[in-house]
Design a protein around this motif. Structure first.
Motif, PDB file in Angstrom:
ATOM      1  N   VAL A 176     -63.964  34.660  75.207  1.00 59.12           N
ATOM      2  CA  VAL A 176     -64.627  33.542  74.517  1.00 59.12           C
ATOM      3  C   VAL A 176     -66.145  33.614  74.673  1.00 59.12           C
ATOM      4  O   VAL A 176     -66.877  33.027  73.863  1.00 59.12           O
ATOM      5  CB  VAL A 176     -64.102  32.187  75.038  1.00 59.12           C
ATOM      6  N   ALA A 177     -66.632  34.316  75.697  1.00 60.15           N
ATOM      7  CA  ALA A 177     -68.070  34.389  75.933  1.00 60.15           C
ATOM      8  C   ALA A 177     -68.716  35.605  75.286  1.00 60.15           C
ATOM      9  O   ALA A 177     -69.944  35.720  75.296  1.00 60.15           O
ATOM     10  CB  ALA A 177     -68.339  34.395  77.436  1.00 60.15           C
ATOM     11  N   LEU A 178     -67.937  36.517  74.732  1.00 59.06           N
ATOM     12  CA  LEU A 178     -68.506  37.735  74.160  1.00 59.06           C
ATOM     13  C   LEU A 178     -69.003  37.482  72.735  1.00 59.06           C
ATOM     14  O   LEU A 178     -68.361  36.776  71.957  1.00 59.06           O
ATOM     15  CB  LEU A 178     -67.460  38.855  74.132  1.00 59.06           C
ATOM     16  N   PRO A 179     -70.155  38.079  72.371  1.00 63.05           N
ATOM     17  CA  PRO A 179     -70.617  37.972  70.979  1.00 63.05           C
ATOM     18  C   PRO A 179     -69.663  38.695  70.038  1.00 63.05           C
ATOM     19  O   PRO A 179     -69.024  39.677  70.426  1.00 63.05           O
ATOM     20  CB  PRO A 179     -71.999  38.630  71.010  1.00 63.05           C
ATOM     21  N   ARG A 180     -69.581  38.216  68.791  1.00 63.11           N
ATOM     22  CA  ARG A 180     -68.653  38.787  67.810  1.00 63.11           C
ATOM     23  C   ARG A 180     -69.368  39.089  66.507  1.00 63.11           C
ATOM     24  O   ARG A 180     -70.388  38.472  66.165  1.00 63.11           O
ATOM     25  CB  ARG A 180     -67.482  37.836  67.539  1.00 63.11           C
ATOM     26  N   ALA A 207     -74.616  35.633  67.886  1.00 70.08           N
ATOM     27  CA  ALA A 207     -75.381  35.279  69.084  1.00 70.08           C
ATOM     28  C   ALA A 207     -76.754  35.924  68.993  1.00 70.08           C
ATOM     29  O   ALA A 207     -76.932  36.959  68.346  1.00 70.08           O
ATOM     30  CB  ALA A 207     -74.660  35.737  70.348  1.00 70.08           C
ATOM     31  N   SER A 208     -77.725  35.293  69.657  1.00 70.68           N
ATOM     32  CA  SER A 208     -79.067  35.854  69.712  1.00 70.68           C
ATOM     33  C   SER A 208     -79.127  36.787  70.918  1.00 70.68           C
ATOM     34  O   SER A 208     -79.066  36.339  72.067  1.00 70.68           O
ATOM     35  CB  SER A 208     -80.096  34.733  69.857  1.00 70.68           C
ATOM     36  N   SER A 227     -82.631  35.481  65.401  1.00 66.80           N
ATOM     37  CA  SER A 227     -83.194  34.146  65.191  1.00 66.80           C
ATOM     38  C   SER A 227     -82.069  33.157  64.972  1.00 66.80           C
ATOM     39  O   SER A 227     -80.992  33.514  64.476  1.00 66.80           O
ATOM     40  CB  SER A 227     -84.137  34.135  63.977  1.00 66.80           C
ATOM     41  N   GLU A 228     -82.307  31.889  65.364  1.00 64.91           N
ATOM     42  CA  GLU A 228     -81.379  30.793  65.113  1.00 64.91           C
ATOM     43  C   GLU A 228     -79.953  31.106  65.552  1.00 64.91           C
ATOM     44  O   GLU A 228     -78.986  30.871  64.831  1.00 64.91           O
ATOM     45  CB  GLU A 228     -81.396  30.410  63.632  1.00 64.91           C
ATOM     46  N   GLY A 229     -79.827  31.654  66.755  1.00 65.51           N
ATOM     47  CA  GLY A 229     -78.495  31.892  67.300  1.00 65.51           C
ATOM     48  C   GLY A 229     -77.747  33.053  66.683  1.00 65.51           C
ATOM     49  O   GLY A 229     -76.531  33.190  66.893  1.00 65.51           O
ATOM     50  N   ARG A 230     -78.413  33.911  65.932  1.00 66.83           N
ATOM     51  CA  ARG A 230     -77.776  35.078  65.324  1.00 66.83           C
ATOM     52  C   ARG A 230     -78.628  36.314  65.555  1.00 66.83           C
ATOM     53  O   ARG A 230     -79.808  36.210  65.869  1.00 66.83           O
ATOM     54  CB  ARG A 230     -77.570  34.874  63.826  1.00 66.83           C
ATOM     55  N   SER A 231     -78.010  37.470  65.374  1.00 66.07           N
ATOM     56  CA  SER A 231     -78.726  38.741  65.480  1.00 66.07           C
ATOM     57  C   SER A 231     -78.348  39.631  64.311  1.00 66.07           C
ATOM     58  O   SER A 231     -77.244  39.536  63.761  1.00 66.07           O
ATOM     59  CB  SER A 231     -78.381  39.456  66.796  1.00 66.07           C
ATOM     60  N   VAL A 232     -79.304  40.497  63.950  1.00 66.82           N
ATOM     61  CA  VAL A 232     -79.073  41.481  62.897  1.00 66.82           C
ATOM     62  C   VAL A 232     -78.901  42.847  63.557  1.00 66.82           C
ATOM     63  O   VAL A 232     -79.762  43.282  64.326  1.00 66.82           O
ATOM     64  CB  VAL A 232     -80.238  41.518  61.886  1.00 66.82           C
ATOM     65  N   ASP A 257     -64.778  41.610  65.557  1.00 72.81           N
ATOM     66  CA  ASP A 257     -64.901  42.599  66.622  1.00 72.81           C
ATOM     67  C   ASP A 257     -65.912  42.097  67.653  1.00 72.81           C
ATOM     68  O   ASP A 257     -66.869  41.380  67.309  1.00 72.81           O
ATOM     69  CB  ASP A 257     -65.354  43.948  66.061  1.00 72.81           C
ATOM     70  N   VAL A 258     -65.713  42.457  68.917  1.00 72.14           N
ATOM     71  CA  VAL A 258     -66.556  41.938  70.001  1.00 72.14           C
ATOM     72  C   VAL A 258     -67.557  42.986  70.450  1.00 72.14           C
ATOM     73  O   VAL A 258     -67.375  44.184  70.223  1.00 72.14           O
ATOM     74  CB  VAL A 258     -65.704  41.461  71.195  1.00 72.14           C
ATOM     75  N   LEU A 259     -68.635  42.527  71.111  1.00 70.73           N
ATOM     76  CA  LEU A 259     -69.714  43.411  71.547  1.00 70.73           C
ATOM     77  C   LEU A 259     -69.855  43.387  73.065  1.00 70.73           C
ATOM     78  O   LEU A 259     -69.702  42.331  73.699  1.00 70.73           O
ATOM     79  CB  LEU A 259     -71.046  42.980  70.923  1.00 70.73           C
ATOM     80  N   LEU A 260     -70.158  44.560  73.621  1.00 70.26           N
ATOM     81  CA  LEU A 260     -70.536  44.706  75.020  1.00 70.26           C
ATOM     82  C   LEU A 260     -71.772  45.583  75.087  1.00 70.26           C
ATOM     83  O   LEU A 260     -71.925  46.500  74.267  1.00 70.26           O
ATOM     84  CB  LEU A 260     -69.409  45.339  75.835  1.00 70.26           C
TER      85      LEU A 260
END
Length: 353
Positions: free
Chosen positions: A129-133, A154-155, A200-205, A219-222
């Motif tokens: 639940v804590a991983l960016p997706r 996520a930022s 920006s604004e809680g997101r990433s590119v 899909d999740v990111l590490l």
């Protein structure tokens, strides 16, 4: 002598000396390290019992760090009072001043394992639940490939990331205490690498820099791990374990594939430990003249004879988590599946010749 002395399975399982090294006790055995060798390949060539090699390396004042042996170095084995001594002559010692090795030092293990050692394949289910997706791309494509740009929910300040697909949940049964709960671990399959370009604004590119298979929303990111060399060597396991199954959910497992064991670091399991995989022997019911195999409908109270377990393969731990571990099958005599047992290898005579 062949470039590769033994493959991964043979070096860990067999106790066979190469014909060219079958010297008598009073003679020395010389070997020039070649590219592609590993430390335990060489040890298996020197000793009939490869399980003894760590203490030989580290008991030797001539070898200060066995992880810093390079192709071209010369190793010589001599026997003194029935025990082996390895002398070490680095190629660098006789090279011109200022010369440095242009090849990497030998690894403890076969290079085929390196991808497994550099990626986080299991995580606690609660951590998901804590991983960016991955959110997706602006053009709404379901599958994304290399050089595509996507959004993450996520930022992220770290630049380089790995993308994983959530595959299978593994449960290690809870202890006998009534309040205890089973440990839940989730397998993650590496599908891509990417770099953050903006946030920006809680997101990433993110731009995908490497793709193993198409990336999907959710899909999740590490974070991308550091590229470090493994610092462990094959050794006999000290505890029993049970195979929970194939890392990505396949029913059967073959050579080179990954399994999850129900024992981890808290049970004394460490990377490099080798297990023999066994299948439970059949149960035979009744007495002489009426023997038959047990089936699912038979009562557990019936007289029963359990036949011995059968060895079906071998596995080596490549990463230990607190309560489970990740292992690669190094030998499979038949398809391996969940529920089989993993036991310590049979002991062998020390320094057998």
């Amino acid at each position: 002598m062949t470039r590769k002395l033994f493959n991964l399975a043979a070096a860990g399982l067999l106790a066979i000396a190469l014909p060219g090294l079958a010297a008598g006790p009073a003679e020395s055995q010389r070997y020039v390290v070649e590219r592609g060798d590993t430390l335990w390949d060489i040890a298996a060539a020197f000793f009939d019992n490869p399980w003894q090699w760590p203490e030989v390396w580290y008991a030797n004042p001539a070898i200060k760090d066995p992880n810093l042996i390079y192709p071209g170095d010369v190793l010589t084995l001599t026997w003194q009072a029935g025990k082996p001594t390895v002398s070490y002559k680095p190629r660098r010692a006789i090279a011109a001043k200022g010369d440095t090795p242009n090849t990497p030092a030998l690894s403890s293990v076969d290079p085929m394992l390196l991808p497994y050692l550099q990626q986080d394949m299991l995580v606690e289910k609660a951590r998901l639940v804590a991983l960016p997706r991955v959110l997706g791309s602006t053009d709404g494509r379901q599958y994304l490939s290399v050089h595509d740009t996507l959004y993450v929910d996520a930022s992220l300040s770290v630049k380089d990331w790995q993308v994983f697909r959530v595959e299978k949940t593994f449960l290690r049964p809870a202890p006998s205490e009534a309040s205890a709960e089973p440990t839940a671990m989730v397998s993650l399959k590496h599908v891509a690498d990417g770099r953050i370009r903006a946030r920006s604004e809680g997101r990433s590119v993110m731009t995908l820099t490497r793709v193993v298979q198409e990336v999907r929303p959710n899909d999740v990111l590490l974070p991308l791990p550091e590229n470090t060399h493994p610092r462990f060597w094959p050794q006999a396991a000290q505890t029993d374990a049970t195979l929970l199954g194939h890392l990505y959910g396949s029913e059967y497992v073959a050579n080179g594939q990954l399994v999850v064991l129900d024992k981890g670091a808290n049970d004394g399991v460490t990377a490099g430990q080798m297990f023999t995989v066994t299948e439970a022997g059949a149960n035979v019911l009744n007495g002489p003249g009426e023997y038959r195999y047990q089936n699912a409908s038979d009562s557990a109270a019936q007289p029963m004879t359990a036949l011995p377990d059968v060895t079906v393969g071998q596995t080596m731990v490549v990463r230990a988590y607190p309560w489970v571990s990740l292992a690669v099958i190094t030998q499979a005599r038949q398809p391996i599946k969940a529920g089989m047992h993993a036991v310590p290898p049979s002991p062998q005579l020390a320094y057998a010749r």
